[in-house]
Write a protein that holds these residues in place. Structure first.
Motif: not given
Length: 269
Positions: A138, A155, A174-175, A177, A192
């Motif tokens: 991340r 990422r 973005e990965v 969450p 993501g």
């Protein structure tokens, strides 16, 4: 007088004939002795009744281990079932994009086998297979001054499919969450979004296919078999598997993972 003496003698014989000595030498009547004997037999029977009852209750006592035995057996069976649960060896396939229509990619990749999938930043990346999440990164730790090849992907997420093949997507913005390494991944599950983290100057996702390695290496993870033909097949709905090609590659490179871990940058991955 003679008659009275005869009567007294006869009475004495009757009394002597109707009495005997008890165990303690005290006189005891025969009738009383029989009652006591019968009582003794009954009493003896009553004392033997607990033994008899004990014998009759022996089955519950005996059945106690029998009762506990199924519990032990069930526990063992459950444990055996858990430890020998069949691991899937196949999986369906799809592109790692929620919507592959606007994406483009070429048949080759510079330097080593992989595919750069070009699509707008923010496009949703999904798991191409059913499997296990093996790696989640991340934090974008790539530093252009160092250019550590282990961090060039920025990422990223890797999934080891039920077919035994590792699928790696990198340069994510973005990965998701919710992702946790070691947990199951389902085909089509969100991983993501597309970005340009790591060493990347344009919105795209780096997609690679490789055998899983036990350590945090980068040179195998980045790709060893070209994904382009499989991506083409999956986008058209064909279920083409890279497992056989991967097995052939692994057989021809038995020390690949060990060699990758010997790289001085590998521990920084």
């Amino acid at each position: 007088m003679v008659r009275r003496a005869w009567l007294l003698a006869l009475f004495g014989l009757v009394v002597v004939g109707c009495s005997t000595d008890g165990p303690d030498g005290a006189p005891t009547s025969i009738g009383s002795s029989r009652v006591e004997s019968a009582a003794s037999d009954v009493s003896g029977g009553e004392r033997s009744l607990p033994n008899s009852t004990s014998a009759s209750t022996a089955p519950p006592t005996t059945s106690s281990p029998t009762t506990s035995s199924p519990t032990t057996s069930t526990s063992t069976t459950t444990s055996t079932t858990t430890t020998t649960e069949a691991v899937p060896t196949t999986t369906p396939y799809r592109t790692p994009l929620a919507d592959p229509a606007p994406a483009s990619w070429g048949p080759t990749h510079s330097g080593y086998p992989a595919t750069d999938i070009f699509i707008a930043c923010g496009a949703e990346i999904v798991s191409p297979v059913n499997g296990v999440i093996s790696d989640v990164r991340r934090v974008d730790s790539w530093d252009p001054a160092v250019d550590n090849p282990a961090t060039r992907g920025g990422r990223s997420v890797a999934v080891v499919g039920d077919d035994g093949v590792r699928y790696y997507v990198a340069h994510l913005d973005e990965v998701d969450p919710a992702l946790v390494a070691g947990e199951r991944a389902v085909i089509g599950q969100r991983l993501g979004t597309v970005g340009r983290s790591g060493r990347s100057s344009a919105c795209h996702v780096h997609f690679s296919i490789s055998p899983p390695c036990p350590g945090p290496e980068w040179s195998v993870r980045r790709g060893v078999v070209s994904p382009a033909p499989y991506l083409d097949a999956w986008r058209s709905g064909e279920q083409s598997s890279p497992a056989a090609e991967m097995a052939r590659w692994a057989a021809g490179h038995p020390t690949a993972c060990a060699d990758a871990m010997a790289d001085p940058f590998a521990p920084d991955a």
